[in-house]
Each structure stands twice: as structure tokens, then as C-alpha cells.
Design a protein around this motif. Sequence first.
Motif, short mmCIF file in Angstrom:
data_model
loop_
_atom_site.label_atom_id
_atom_site.label_comp_id
_atom_site.label_asym_id
_atom_site.label_seq_id
_atom_site.Cartn_x
_atom_site.Cartn_y
_atom_site.Cartn_z
N ILE A 193 -2.25 3.81 -7.92
CA ILE A 193 -3.49 4.49 -7.53
C ILE A 193 -3.20 5.86 -6.93
O ILE A 193 -3.86 6.86 -7.26
CB ILE A 193 -4.26 3.60 -6.52
N ALA A 194 -2.20 5.93 -6.02
CA ALA A 194 -1.87 7.21 -5.41
C ALA A 194 -1.34 8.20 -6.44
O ALA A 194 -1.65 9.40 -6.39
CB ALA A 194 -0.85 7.01 -4.30
N ALA A 195 -0.53 7.71 -7.39
CA ALA A 195 0.02 8.61 -8.41
C ALA A 195 -1.05 9.12 -9.36
O ALA A 195 -0.96 10.25 -9.85
CB ALA A 195 1.12 7.89 -9.20
N SER A 196 -2.06 8.32 -9.61
CA SER A 196 -3.11 8.74 -10.54
C SER A 196 -4.20 9.56 -9.86
O SER A 196 -4.73 10.51 -10.44
CB SER A 196 -3.73 7.52 -11.22
N VAL A 197 -4.57 9.21 -8.62
CA VAL A 197 -5.65 9.90 -7.93
C VAL A 197 -5.15 11.21 -7.31
O VAL A 197 -5.81 12.25 -7.43
CB VAL A 197 -6.27 8.99 -6.86
N LEU A 198 -4.00 11.16 -6.63
CA LEU A 198 -3.48 12.35 -5.94
C LEU A 198 -2.48 13.10 -6.83
O LEU A 198 -2.81 14.06 -7.49
CB LEU A 198 -2.84 11.94 -4.62
N ALA A 199 -1.23 12.61 -6.81
CA ALA A 199 -0.17 13.20 -7.62
C ALA A 199 0.96 12.19 -7.71
O ALA A 199 1.04 11.25 -6.90
CB ALA A 199 0.32 14.52 -7.02
N SER A 200 1.83 12.39 -8.68
CA SER A 200 2.94 11.43 -8.86
C SER A 200 3.87 11.42 -7.65
O SER A 200 4.54 10.41 -7.39
CB SER A 200 3.72 11.79 -10.12
N PHE A 201 3.92 12.53 -6.90
CA PHE A 201 4.80 12.59 -5.73
C PHE A 201 4.35 11.60 -4.65
O PHE A 201 5.18 11.11 -3.87
CB PHE A 201 4.79 14.02 -5.17
N PHE A 202 3.05 11.30 -4.59
CA PHE A 202 2.54 10.42 -3.54
C PHE A 202 2.71 8.94 -3.86
O PHE A 202 2.39 8.10 -3.01
CB PHE A 202 1.06 10.72 -3.30
N GLY A 203 3.19 8.61 -5.05
CA GLY A 203 3.40 7.21 -5.39
C GLY A 203 4.41 6.51 -4.49
O GLY A 203 4.09 5.49 -3.87
N PRO A 204 5.65 7.03 -4.40
CA PRO A 204 6.62 6.39 -3.49
C PRO A 204 6.17 6.41 -2.03
O PRO A 204 6.44 5.46 -1.28
CB PRO A 204 7.89 7.22 -3.69
N GLY B 206 2.55 1.09 2.02
CA GLY B 206 2.17 -0.29 1.75
C GLY B 206 3.08 -1.29 2.42
O GLY B 206 2.62 -2.31 2.95
N VAL B 207 4.40 -1.01 2.42
CA VAL B 207 5.34 -1.89 3.13
C VAL B 207 5.05 -1.90 4.62
O VAL B 207 5.03 -2.96 5.27
CB VAL B 207 6.79 -1.43 2.85
N TRP B 208 4.81 -0.71 5.18
CA TRP B 208 4.47 -0.63 6.61
C TRP B 208 3.16 -1.35 6.91
O TRP B 208 3.04 -2.04 7.93
CB TRP B 208 4.37 0.83 7.02
N SER B 209 2.18 -1.23 6.03
CA SER B 209 0.90 -1.88 6.24
C SER B 209 1.03 -3.40 6.18
O SER B 209 0.37 -4.12 6.94
CB SER B 209 -0.11 -1.41 5.19
N VAL C 11 2.57 -8.98 -1.62
CA VAL C 11 2.94 -7.67 -1.11
C VAL C 11 3.48 -6.80 -2.24
O VAL C 11 3.16 -5.60 -2.33
CB VAL C 11 3.96 -7.80 0.04
N LEU C 12 4.31 -7.37 -3.11
CA LEU C 12 4.83 -6.60 -4.24
C LEU C 12 3.70 -6.12 -5.15
O LEU C 12 3.71 -4.98 -5.62
CB LEU C 12 5.82 -7.46 -5.04
N CYS C 13 2.73 -6.99 -5.39
CA CYS C 13 1.59 -6.58 -6.22
C CYS C 13 0.79 -5.47 -5.56
O CYS C 13 0.37 -4.51 -6.23
CB CYS C 13 0.69 -7.79 -6.49
N CYS C 14 0.58 -5.58 -4.26
CA CYS C 14 -0.16 -4.53 -3.55
C CYS C 14 0.59 -3.21 -3.55
O CYS C 14 -0.01 -2.14 -3.72
CB CYS C 14 -0.44 -4.98 -2.12
N ILE C 15 1.91 -3.27 -3.37
CA ILE C 15 2.72 -2.05 -3.39
C ILE C 15 2.64 -1.37 -4.76
O ILE C 15 2.46 -0.15 -4.86
CB ILE C 15 4.17 -2.37 -3.00
N ALA C 16 2.76 -2.18 -5.81
CA ALA C 16 2.65 -1.60 -7.16
C ALA C 16 1.26 -1.01 -7.39
O ALA C 16 1.12 0.05 -8.01
CB ALA C 16 2.95 -2.68 -8.20
#
Length: 311
Positions: free
Chosen positions: A100-111, A117-120, A90-95
Motif C-alpha cells: 500500500i505504501a509503495a503504491s500510494v506514496l512511493a516505492s521508497f516508503f515500502g520498507p 508495521g513490525v513496531w505496530s 503479522v507477516l500478512c499485515c507487513i506485506a
Amino acid sequence: MDNLVPLTIGVTLLCCVLGVMGQHAYSSGKAQREALVDRLSSTGQIDLGSQRRFRGLDRRLRRTGLGKRIELKLAATGLDITPGEYFFYVLCCIAGVWLIAASVLASFFGPLAALAGVWSANTFLNWHRTKRTEAFIGQLPEISRVLANATQAGLSLRTSIAMAADELEAPAGAELRVVADQLAVGRTLDDALDELAERLPSRELVVLVSTLILSNRAGGQVVSSLRNLTVTLEERKETRREVRTQLSQVNTTAYAVPAIGVGAMLLVNSILPGALDRMTGTVAGQIAVIVSLGLYALGFVAIRRISKIDI
């Protein structure tokens, strides 16, 4: 200075003696463990092929409240994975989703992606638990029928449960095997069945467990009770199947709503590269994104609540 040399020699000798004693204790303990593993593997009680990873992390995690909750959920899902392995994955998936979200969308979407990911991960366990519970509920009529036949043949309830565990397929066979093993080591029938009902919560299982416990305590007609219960469980099984079919479209809509929102963000960012980064660069844009994601989540929860029917 003169006393320093003998003191150093004495401490060195003491350390050597302690080291030899520790090495001897370790060697003897390792030999005993290997002998125990050989003895159990020869009887088929353990499987040497299943070498677990992250055993140190697993031991530390099991001592915490989070680890105990994860262990309880994993036991209900039937997955062949330890809490330590699940926590590491789970930690690996969250990282991964953060990057991916920070690079594809924006850095704001990383957290935000990390929280998703935790919810999923929790939803994944709940989905597997629900799936296993549904499969177990589908086998309840057969369980009741096997127990009724075994009891009518003159077997005790404990023996009937062990026989049903051998005859039925998973998940019913595996869960009844756990109950039979608990009874074999001295646990009471009430505690073992109550733990089964807590591990796989459902109204049908609660009815079966209550019937078995009351019949075991009062000594009533177990066979006739199980026969009547088998007919009732068959009818409830058909009713649950019809309700699930009727609500399949609504459940699909619940998952389609947030997927449309995420797809719209990806579409906007692909048409105007960097648009999401510029939008989340201001406080007003961040608030707007959080509010929109919250509304999508609210719509998902509302649809799921509306489509939930307790049978």
C-alpha cells in the motif's frame, strides 16, 4: 545382474513391511488421541470447537527464541491466539502495508512502512498487556478482600486463591485460575505468585504477592495484612485514575504529532501527484525523509517520556 532381482525384491518387501508397521503405529496413535480427546471433552477440560490454524508453523516457532518471547507476551495479553497465528497475521499485515505504501506514496516508503508495521505489531501486544494489567490492578482491592474473607473463615491460602478464581471476573479470575492450576500440579506458592507478578508487572501486584508470600512463610496475621492492603490499594486506584485523567490530553498530543506528519505527506502527494516519488528518487531526498520521520518519532517518544509518571 542376477543378484539385482532378489535384492530389489527384498528391499521392496522390507519397505512394504515397514510401511505396514508405520501405518499400524499411526492408526493406533490416532485412535489413542481420539480416545483421549473424547475423554477430556466429556469432562469439559478441552474445547473441541477451537481448532487452531498453522499448527506446523506454531510448533516450529515455539522452538525459537522469538517464538518464546511472542508466547510470553500473548500469555500476558490474554488474547485467544497462538504464536504461529500471530506471526502469520503479522507477516500478512507487513506485506499489505508495504504494498500500500509503495503504491500510494512511493516505492521508497515500502520498507519504512514494513518497519512501522513490525513496531505496530509489538506495540499492539504491549497495549493489550498494559490494558489487561490495568484491569487486573483495578481488581486488586477486590482480590485482597476476597482472600482476607476466605482466610478469616479458616481456609488455607491455596484454597482461598482457588475460591477467588471462581468468584472474580476476568482478568483476575483467569489469572488466579492459572495460579490455582499450577498449585494443583505441585508448584510452590512462591513460584506461582512470582510468575504471576512477572506476567503482569505492577507495583500493586508486587506488594500483594510479597504480602502473601511473607505471610505464608512466617505464618503471620494474613487477615489483618490483607485488610490494610485493601485500603491502600483502594487509595492507589483512585490516585491512578486521577493521574490518567490529567494526562489524557498529553497522550493524545503524542499520537497526533506523527499523524500530522503522515497526513502532510499524503496531502502533498495528493496536490502534486508523484511528488514523493520524485523527492525520494535522489539520495538527498531520501535522507531528508528519513531525518524528518526520525524527528517525528523522537517527538513522539519525548512526549510519552515526559507524560509518564510512576505511581
